[in-house]
Design an enzyme around this catalytic site. Structure first.
Site, PDB file in Angstrom:
ATOM      1  N   LYS A  11      44.483  35.282  43.018  1.00  0.00           N
ATOM      2  CA  LYS A  11      44.971  33.369  43.900  1.00  0.00           C
ATOM      3  C   LYS A  11      47.146  33.005  43.557  1.00  0.00           C
ATOM      4  CE  LYS A  11      44.799  31.639  39.574  1.00  0.00           C
ATOM      5  NZ  LYS A  11      46.299  31.431  38.963  1.00  0.00           N
ATOM      6  N   PRO A  95      46.038  43.279  39.573  1.00  0.00           N
ATOM      7  CA  PRO A  95      46.132  43.518  38.622  1.00  0.00           C
ATOM      8  C   PRO A  95      44.951  42.490  37.258  1.00  0.00           C
ATOM      9  CG  PRO A  95      48.658  43.205  40.131  1.00  0.00           C
ATOM     10  CD  PRO A  95      47.073  42.764  40.857  1.00  0.00           C
ATOM     11  N   VAL A  96      45.517  43.429  36.347  1.00  0.00           N
ATOM     12  CA  VAL A  96      44.099  43.005  35.335  1.00  0.00           C
ATOM     13  C   VAL A  96      44.929  42.175  34.060  1.00  0.00           C
ATOM     14  CG1 VAL A  96      42.331  43.292  33.812  1.00  0.00           C
ATOM     15  CG2 VAL A  96      42.892  44.566  35.504  1.00  0.00           C
ATOM     16  N   ALA A  97      44.917  40.377  34.217  1.00  0.00           N
ATOM     17  CA  ALA A  97      45.453  39.655  33.164  1.00  0.00           C
ATOM     18  C   ALA A  97      46.757  39.634  33.239  1.00  0.00           C
ATOM     19  CB  ALA A  97      45.038  40.214  31.796  1.00  0.00           C
ATOM     20  N   GLY A  99      47.352  36.446  35.542  1.00  0.00           N
ATOM     21  CA  GLY A  99      47.348  35.227  35.924  1.00  0.00           C
ATOM     22  C   GLY A  99      47.810  35.316  38.024  1.00  0.00           C
ATOM     23  N   LEU A 100      46.784  36.296  38.048  1.00  0.00           N
ATOM     24  CA  LEU A 100      46.285  36.447  39.726  1.00  0.00           C
ATOM     25  C   LEU A 100      44.915  35.614  39.596  1.00  0.00           C
ATOM     26  CD1 LEU A 100      48.165  39.169  40.482  1.00  0.00           C
ATOM     27  CD2 LEU A 100      48.266  36.966  41.221  1.00  0.00           C
ATOM     28  N   GLY A 102      42.348  37.747  39.187  1.00  0.00           N
ATOM     29  CA  GLY A 102      41.454  38.237  39.432  1.00  0.00           C
ATOM     30  C   GLY A 102      39.571  38.617  38.962  1.00  0.00           C
ATOM     31  N   GLY A 103      39.549  38.467  37.663  1.00  0.00           N
ATOM     32  CA  GLY A 103      37.805  38.069  37.019  1.00  0.00           C
ATOM     33  C   GLY A 103      37.301  37.125  37.784  1.00  0.00           C
ATOM     34  N   SER A 105      37.713  35.620  39.918  1.00  0.00           N
ATOM     35  CA  SER A 105      37.338  36.066  42.092  1.00  0.00           C
ATOM     36  C   SER A 105      35.876  37.227  41.832  1.00  0.00           C
ATOM     37  CB  SER A 105      38.744  36.524  42.560  1.00  0.00           C
ATOM     38  OG  SER A 105      38.001  36.658  43.644  1.00  0.00           O
ATOM     39  N   ASP A 137      38.563  29.527  36.840  1.00  0.00           N
ATOM     40  CA  ASP A 137      39.891  29.095  37.948  1.00  0.00           C
ATOM     41  C   ASP A 137      38.319  30.421  38.816  1.00  0.00           C
ATOM     42  OD1 ASP A 137      42.051  28.948  37.623  1.00  0.00           O
ATOM     43  OD2 ASP A 137      42.892  31.158  37.298  1.00  0.00           O
TER      44      ASP A 137
END
Ligand code: C5P
Length: 285
Positions: A11, A95-97, A99-100, A102-103, A105, A137
């Site tokens: 996101k 990419p990890v940590a 601001g997207l 990922g974890g 989601s 999130d």
């Protein structure tokens, strides 16, 4: 044994306003989420053993109880008396940590995948309640929408009926930022609450992308830059291509810009990839 493969999207936050510090230590937010076409893949395979086994091709992703996917599997097994085990393989592209989310989601995808794999048949409402327990999130990804307005911790989602599809250039410096640290630095300002999110939402509904670029904002920017002052250079570099419509996503360090077309995003990527190793052209999903 049965297996399921699901896509797990990232996101962006086009708008993120911090409204208050709550008594539970979290911050009250108003945020606009956009689901984007940068996705991990997750394969779920039922096993006869009673183990939760996670594998991931990214060396920085924990594969034990720290992984939100592991936490989801453990919660569901315990609450629904599941005796079967599961092998979960995560192919990481987000990419990890960064601001997207990922974890988060991945956790939402695990709720959807394991609900099917184990035949638990939980309703969306119950899945969202589980989602809230593992991360603020997570609920956005459990709603079937491209755009959502997040309130409370960012975990109460109002899906937005917006048809806008946007192209973005996304740059992710190889730095990990932890939301807890970024929020801890945040200083509440006694500013008047503007009408910015409403103008942004109206512009989104009208697919007036130019107007949307005027109203991007992220209250966490100052805290992100306090932790990593050098990130201002990345933002300024993007702004040298796009005079407006550049913003950090979530608690950073991902920076994105809204472009007028895929071609424009590809052209910017061609230049930026000489300097940055993680540059993506992404679209609203
Ligand atoms: O909910 P999640 O586990 O993703 O949040 C990580 C950390 O970010 C929290 O422990 C909290 O310190 C901070 N946070 C916050 N307010 C929010 C969301 C996250 O302070 N709305």
């Amino acid at each position: 044994m049965r297996s399921i493969i699901l896509s797990s999207p990232a996101k962006l936050n086009l708008f993120l306003k911090v409204l208050e510090k709550r008594s539970d230590g979290y911050h009250g937010l108003k945020t606009v989420f956009e689901r984007i076409s940068l996705c991990d893949d997750i394969r779920f395979k039922s096993t006869k053993s009673d183990q939760i086994k996670i594998t991931c091709d990214h060396p920085h992703v924990p594969v034990g109880p720290k992984n939100l996917v592991y936490q989801v599997a453990q919660l569901l097994r315990k609450d629904y008396g599941i005796e079967k085990g599961v092998e979960i393989d995560i192919t990481k592209r987000i990419p990890v940590a960064a601001g997207l989310a990922g974890g988060s989601s991945n956790a939402a995808t695990a709720l959807l995948g394991l609900n099917r794999l184990w035949g638990i048949n939980l309703t969306k409402k119950t899945l969202i309640e589980y989602g809230k327990r593992v991360g603020s999130d997570v609920p956005f990804f459990l709603h079937d929408c491209s755009w959502g307005l997040g309130t409370h911790r960012g975990d109460h989602i109002k899906p937005l009926s917006v048809d806008a599809k946007m192209w973005h250039i996304l740059v992710v410096p190889r730095i990990k930022m932890y939301s807890g640290e970024v929020f801890a630095r945040f200083k509440m300002k006694l500013t008047k609450q503007g009408d910015d999110v409403n103008i942004l939402l109206r512009s989104l509904r009208k697919c007036n992308i130019y107007k949307v670029t005027e109203f991007l904002s992220n209250d966490l920017e100052q805290s992100i830059l306090q932790i990593r002052p050098g990130l201002i250079r990345v933002k300024k570099r993007l702004e040298s291509f796009l005079s407006q419509g550049v913003c950090f996503s979530g608690s950073g360090p991902a920076v994105f810009g809204i472009t007028s077309s895929k071609k424009e995003a590809e052209n910017i990527k061609a230049v930026l990839k000489k300097r940055y190793s993680q540059v993506f052209v992404v679209q609203t999903l």
